[in-house]
Design an enzyme around this catalytic site. Structure first.
Site, PDB file in Angstrom:
ATOM      1  N   LYS A   1      11.778  54.668  59.770  1.00  0.00           N
ATOM      2  CA  LYS A   1      11.041  56.147  59.428  1.00  0.00           C
ATOM      3  C   LYS A   1       9.576  55.851  59.898  1.00  0.00           C
ATOM      4  O   LYS A   1       9.160  54.538  59.910  1.00  0.00           O
ATOM      5  CB  LYS A   1      11.452  56.188  57.929  1.00  0.00           C
ATOM      6  CG  LYS A   1      11.155  57.690  57.492  1.00  0.00           C
ATOM      7  CD  LYS A   1      12.210  58.490  57.373  1.00  0.00           C
ATOM      8  CE  LYS A   1      12.199  59.803  56.769  1.00  0.00           C
ATOM      9  NZ  LYS A   1      13.421  60.439  56.437  1.00  0.00           N
TER      10      LYS A   1
ATOM     11  N   TYR B   1      17.472  77.379  51.186  1.00  0.00           N
ATOM     12  CA  TYR B   1      17.453  78.588  51.668  1.00  0.00           C
ATOM     13  C   TYR B   1      19.167  78.701  52.505  1.00  0.00           C
ATOM     14  O   TYR B   1      19.678  79.559  52.112  1.00  0.00           O
ATOM     15  CB  TYR B   1      16.425  79.012  52.610  1.00  0.00           C
ATOM     16  CG  TYR B   1      16.769  80.390  52.936  1.00  0.00           C
ATOM     17  CD1 TYR B   1      16.764  81.580  52.086  1.00  0.00           C
ATOM     18  CD2 TYR B   1      17.215  80.676  54.368  1.00  0.00           C
ATOM     19  CE1 TYR B   1      16.841  82.860  52.925  1.00  0.00           C
ATOM     20  CE2 TYR B   1      17.412  81.939  54.745  1.00  0.00           C
ATOM     21  CZ  TYR B   1      17.328  82.899  54.031  1.00  0.00           C
ATOM     22  OH  TYR B   1      17.562  84.229  54.625  1.00  0.00           O
TER      23      TYR B   1
END
Ligand SMILES: NC(=O)c1ccc[n+]([C@@H]2O[C@H](COP(=O)([O-])OP(=O)(O)OC[C@H]3O[C@@H](n4cnc5c(N)ncnc54)[C@H](O)[C@@H]3O)[C@@H](O)[C@H]2O)c1
Ligand SMILES: CC(C)C[C@H](N)C(=O)O
Length: 364
Positions: free
Chosen positions: A80, A186
């Site tokens: 990462k 969403y």
């Protein structure tokens, strides 16, 4: 922090500091483990309170990617990046170009993608300098924004976890409390609404809440209220460390299944919810859809193939619950066991000699 002591303790391979004065780039690339393959993990841009906090975040997130990729069955290790800065005002073209050159310098040991604070447009800039980037624009034959696919995986994993708690994976009529209705949630809410679930949502962004209320008939509550609402499933899709000493006593849900990374504040919280009989779908297993999708680019992106693999998150969550029952352990430990066992099996399978990863005569 004694850096080498820490790297040794958790078996990290490499930590890279990247600085470019002109663009203001200050990036830290952490590579945890490349037993399964090159380290793939996103780039987070965040305003860290200190350099130490940024290093810790990069290290913690990189290790998380080792487990996520292994549990998802990908032939990829974990890494990462964090870029120190405010994604709303500190970004510029030169920054991502400079960062791309640093990634290129690692010659494929690390491949990046989106994370909190970075976008497809940022990945496209990185791509100007290196091929070791995924989640770039579909115009390049690539997979684009991973969030909708992460949402699909969370939806599938939530159904598998619901089956454990309720004996059926039908979500119609179930009350689901969704914390944060950003990019992933969403899309998750859309799947849940289409199946007939009742949604309770919260977000610190009022517009995001309003959209969910209008489009999915969701009920809105204040951010602090989400933990204690009457519901069947709690879906953390905003921050980490939300399952903790303060929130657990408030929870009414029988299932915890959401997109957020690092949901358990501490491992002891995984033990507590296990004892309470709450079915917890481990975060890095259920939210692997995005990385599975971007990883498919390494084979020449094929959406159908990628989604088929994301569908397997349902089976992966079932497997985690099976291991938990078999070994009488909480699901977070079962997920770790699943990932670690795969890494060990693959490490051992590499004990035979192969010339540069190919048969010794393959270059004839
Ligand atoms: N995007 C992906 O593909 C992906 C993949 C794996 C994991 N995740 C994780 O899922 C989570 C959501 O990712 P995203 O891409 O949707 O991020 P996002 O930033 O689009 O959405 C997060 C939402 O949470 C809201 N929020 C922040 N603090 C809050 C609080 N205290 N209470 C309520 N709402 C709050 C934000 O306003 C935002 O709308 C993150 O933890 C991320 O690390 C994302
Ligand atoms: C490679 C990315 C799509 C990774 C994603 N940000 C995650 O946390 O899984």
């Amino acid at each position: 922090m004694e850096i080498f002591t820490y790297l040794e303790k958790y078996d990290y391979e490499q930590l890279v500091f990247c600085q470019d004065k002109q663009s203001g780039l200050k990036a830290i690339i952490a590579i945890h483990d490349t037993t399964l393959g090159p380290a793939l993990g996103g780039t987070r841009m965040w305003t860290y309170s200190s350099e130490e906090a940024a290093i810790e975040d990069a290290l913690r997130l990189a290790k998380g990617m080792t487990y996520k990729n292994a549990a998802a069955g990908l032939n990829l290790g974990g890494g990462k990046t964090v870029i120190i800065g405010d994604p709303r005002k500190d970004k510029n073209e030169e920054m991502f170009r400079a960062f791309g050159r640093y990634i290129q310098g690692l010659n494929g040991r690390y491949i990046t993608a989106e994370d909190v604070g970075t976008t497809v447009a940022d990945m496209d800039l990185i791509h100007e300098e290196t091929d070791y980037v995924t989640g770039i624009s579909p115009a390049f034959g690539s997979s684009g924004n991973p969030s909708p696919v992460t949402a699909y995986g969370v939806y599938r994993g939530m159904k598998a976890a619901a089956k454990q708690a309720f004996g059926t994976d039908e979500l119609e009529g179930k009350v689901i409390a969704v914390q944060g209705v950003g990019n992933v949630a969403y899309n998750l809410c859309r799947y849940l609404h289409e199946e007939g679930a009742q949604l309770i949502v919260t977000d610190i962004n009022k517009e995001a809440v309003q959209r969910a209320v209008e489009e999915f008939g969701a009920k809105a509550v204040d951010p602090d209220e989400i933990y204690g609402v009457e519901c069947d499933i709690y879906a953390p899709c905003a921050l980490g460390a939300v399952v903790n000493d303060e929130t657990i006593p408030q929870l009414k849900a029988k299932v915890i299944a959401g997109a957020a990374n690092n949901q358990l504040k501490d491992t002891k919280h995984g033990d507590i919810i296990h004892e309470l009989g709450i079915a917890y779908a481990p975060d890095y297993v259920i939210n692997a859809g995005g990385v599975i999708n971007v990883a498919d680019e390494l084979y020449g992106y094929n959406q159908e193939r990628a989604l088929k693999k994301v569908d397997q998150i349902y089976a992966n969550i079932e497997k985690v619950f099976d291991i938990a029952k078999r070994d009488r352990i909480p699901t977070y430990l079962a997920a770790d066991r699943m990932a670690e066992e795969r890494i060990e099996r693959m490490r051992n399978s590499r004990s035979q000699f192969l010339q540069n990863g190919h048969h010794i005569l393959s270059r004839r």
